[in-house]
Design a protein around this motif. Structure first.
Motif, PDB file in Angstrom:
ATOM      1  N   GLU A 225      -0.814   8.095  -1.368  1.00 38.06           N
ATOM      2  CA  GLU A 225      -0.569   9.182  -2.243  1.00 38.06           C
ATOM      3  C   GLU A 225      -1.502  10.292  -1.672  1.00 38.06           C
ATOM      4  OE1 GLU A 225       0.979   8.907  -5.423  1.00 38.06           O
ATOM      5  OE2 GLU A 225       1.302   6.759  -5.315  1.00 38.06           O
ATOM      6  N   GLN A 226      -1.273  11.505  -2.450  1.00 35.68           N
ATOM      7  CA  GLN A 226      -2.213  12.758  -1.978  1.00 35.68           C
ATOM      8  C   GLN A 226      -3.696  12.711  -2.734  1.00 35.68           C
ATOM      9  OE1 GLN A 226       1.303  14.875  -1.923  1.00 35.68           O
ATOM     10  NE2 GLN A 226       0.567  16.039  -0.124  1.00 35.68           N
ATOM     11  N   TRP A 227      -4.720  12.258  -2.271  1.00 36.28           N
ATOM     12  CA  TRP A 227      -5.039  11.627  -0.890  1.00 36.28           C
ATOM     13  C   TRP A 227      -5.793  10.585  -1.126  1.00 36.28           C
ATOM     14  CZ3 TRP A 227      -4.188  16.761  -1.812  1.00 36.28           C
ATOM     15  CH2 TRP A 227      -3.400  17.401  -1.151  1.00 36.28           C
ATOM     16  N   TRP A 228      -4.857   9.488  -1.588  1.00 38.61           N
ATOM     17  CA  TRP A 228      -5.544   8.286  -1.949  1.00 38.61           C
ATOM     18  C   TRP A 228      -4.460   7.068  -1.671  1.00 38.61           C
ATOM     19  CZ3 TRP A 228      -3.948   5.583  -6.279  1.00 38.61           C
ATOM     20  CH2 TRP A 228      -3.130   6.364  -7.361  1.00 38.61           C
ATOM     21  N   TRP A 229      -5.086   5.762  -2.033  1.00 39.62           N
ATOM     22  CA  TRP A 229      -4.276   4.681  -1.512  1.00 39.62           C
ATOM     23  C   TRP A 229      -4.011   3.803  -2.992  1.00 39.62           C
ATOM     24  CZ3 TRP A 229      -3.314   4.695   3.963  1.00 39.62           C
ATOM     25  CH2 TRP A 229      -4.271   5.694   4.404  1.00 39.62           C
ATOM     26  N   ARG A 230      -2.582   3.694  -3.354  1.00 40.38           N
ATOM     27  CA  ARG A 230      -2.384   2.626  -4.292  1.00 40.38           C
ATOM     28  C   ARG A 230      -2.105   1.305  -3.734  1.00 40.38           C
ATOM     29  NH1 ARG A 230       0.014   4.493  -9.338  1.00 40.38           N
ATOM     30  NH2 ARG A 230       0.502   6.418  -8.196  1.00 40.38           N
ATOM     31  N   VAL A 231      -2.807   0.301  -4.313  1.00 36.03           N
ATOM     32  CA  VAL A 231      -2.874  -1.020  -3.533  1.00 36.03           C
ATOM     33  C   VAL A 231      -2.316  -2.042  -4.691  1.00 36.03           C
ATOM     34  CG1 VAL A 231      -4.243  -2.700  -2.151  1.00 36.03           C
ATOM     35  CG2 VAL A 231      -4.885  -0.158  -2.215  1.00 36.03           C
ATOM     36  N   THR A 232      -1.479  -2.840  -4.118  1.00 40.12           N
ATOM     37  CA  THR A 232      -0.972  -3.994  -5.050  1.00 40.12           C
ATOM     38  C   THR A 232      -0.962  -5.143  -4.334  1.00 40.12           C
ATOM     39  OG1 THR A 232       0.622  -2.457  -6.193  1.00 40.12           O
ATOM     40  CG2 THR A 232       0.825  -4.756  -6.678  1.00 40.12           C
ATOM     41  N   TYR A 233      -1.843  -6.239  -4.751  1.00 43.32           N
ATOM     42  CA  TYR A 233      -1.724  -7.758  -4.155  1.00 43.32           C
ATOM     43  C   TYR A 233      -0.715  -8.376  -4.729  1.00 43.32           C
ATOM     44  CZ  TYR A 233      -6.243  -5.961  -2.651  1.00 43.32           C
ATOM     45  OH  TYR A 233      -7.388  -5.236  -2.154  1.00 43.32           O
TER      46      TYR A 233
ATOM     47  N   VAL B 280       0.805  -1.158   0.057  1.00 37.38           N
ATOM     48  CA  VAL B 280      -0.023   0.000   0.104  1.00 37.38           C
ATOM     49  C   VAL B 280       0.750   1.448  -0.016  1.00 37.38           C
ATOM     50  CG1 VAL B 280      -2.046   1.291   1.140  1.00 37.38           C
ATOM     51  CG2 VAL B 280      -1.659  -1.207   1.397  1.00 37.38           C
ATOM     52  N   ARG B 281       0.553   2.135  -0.783  1.00 34.49           N
ATOM     53  CA  ARG B 281       1.328   3.335  -0.985  1.00 34.49           C
ATOM     54  C   ARG B 281       0.475   4.539  -0.927  1.00 34.49           C
ATOM     55  NH1 ARG B 281       6.300   4.873  -4.007  1.00 34.49           N
ATOM     56  NH2 ARG B 281       5.826   6.783  -5.089  1.00 34.49           N
TER      57      ARG B 281
END
Ligand SMILES: [Cu+2]
Length: 323
Positions: free
Chosen positions: A115-123, A112-113
């Motif tokens: 960001e401004q202002w949200w979440w980048r999610v990689t499974y 989970v990264r």
């Protein structure tokens, strides 16, 4: 004034929404923290009662003074021995309770990264499949999943109160933790470190699913986007090209490969838009596209107020169809 004070506390109660509550322990880590909290609270109450009882006894019943021997004993036992023992015991027990969140996971890794202002999610599944998504986290119940946390520019903090403790996210440095959710359900997460104008709008839904359902979902999420169905959605897809949305957004299965904003391949099946800001009805998509800036201060997506309402509706229909 003194009588009104306890009632002021009541004002804080509406904050106890159970989807985002540390008291609703839906995982083993949150349960440990919950136990720790209640035991600490219990110990503090006992201590408070004992100290005030003593104070009351000495000042009211003891005639205001104790003989020197009792006084010394009180200081040595009440002031040194008892607190050292009590706090020492609580510390050892508390530490023994907590390290679970440092355990490695059972297979699933979620990057989970912030960001401004949200979440980048990689499974990253056990078999190595990598799937990128955003603003929502799905987890299998009964398994310990590992989180690798990072941030793009400023410090954020990743927190799902119903599942466990929080962990800071730093630019250029990985932090790790793991969570073992037990109860399938919908829980709310929130950025817990002030990170700028839209910090309060930086939330996400966490969906804990039975293991088999989760595996099915991950397989679906790995697929490319569904082609637009119907004339309106097809018009929306064309507008997505011509308006340049693809400069910032990826839709797998199309030429759009932007990385600035959230991956939209399956945005229609998410539970919220704009990191918990809106729902996911057609109207919500329209409102977001028209004026995301008014909905989220300093958002890094332009407003599309210049588009005709029909054009925004078509774009919304296309987005909603990306399930
Ligand atoms: Cu944040």
């Amino acid at each position: 004034m003194a009588r009104a004070l306890p009632w002021l506390g009541v004002l804080a109660l509406p904050a106890c929404d159970d989807r985002q509550s540390t008291f609703l322990a839906a995982g083993s880590d949150a349960a440990a923290i919950d136990t720790l909290f209640w035991v600490m609270l219990g110990a503090a109450v006992v201590l408070w009662l004992a100290m005030n009882g003593l104070f009351f006894y000495i000042t009211r019943k003891g005639g205001g003074r104790a003989d020197p021997r009792t006084g010394n004993l009180l200081v040595i036992f009440g002031g040194i021995v008892a607190p050292t023992l009590l706090i020492g015991l609580l510390l050892v027990w508390g530490l023994s309770l907590l390290p679970d969140q440092r355990l490695p996971g059972d297979g699933l890794r979620v990057e989970v990264r912030g960001e401004q202002w949200w979440w980048r999610v990689t499974y990253e599944a056990e078999d190595g499949t990598r799937v990128t998504s955003a603003n929502e986290i799905r987890l299998p119940a009964g398994r310990r999943s590992e989180f690798v946390l990072e941030s793009a520019r400023v410090i954020h903090s990743f927190w799902i109160p119903a599942l466990g403790g929080k962990m800071d996210m730093f630019p250029g440095r990985e932090t790790r933790m793991s969570l073992e959710p037990l109860e399938p359900g919908l829980y709310r997460g929130q950025c817990a470190e002030f990170c700028g104008a839209s910090h309060a709008w930086m939330a996400f839904e966490t969906i804990v699913m039975p293991e088999a359902e989760f595996a099915q979902w991950l397989a679906d999420e790995a697929r490319d986007a569904a082609p637009p169905q119907g004339p309106e959605a097809r018009k929306g897809a064309r507008l997505f090209d011509t308006e340049g949305c693809g400069a910032c957004h990826t839709i797998r299965g199309t030429p759009h490969r932007g990385e600035v904003g959230p991956d939209l391949t399956h945005v229609g099946s998410r539970h919220s838009l704009g990191a918990g800001r809106l729902g996911v009805t057609i109207e919500d998509f329209e409102a977001w596209i028209a004026h995301s800036g008014a909905l989220k201060p300093e958002v890094r997506m332009p407003d599309y107020t210049h588009l005709e309402p029909e054009a925004r509706r078509a774009l919304a229909a296309y987005m909603k169809g990306l399930e």
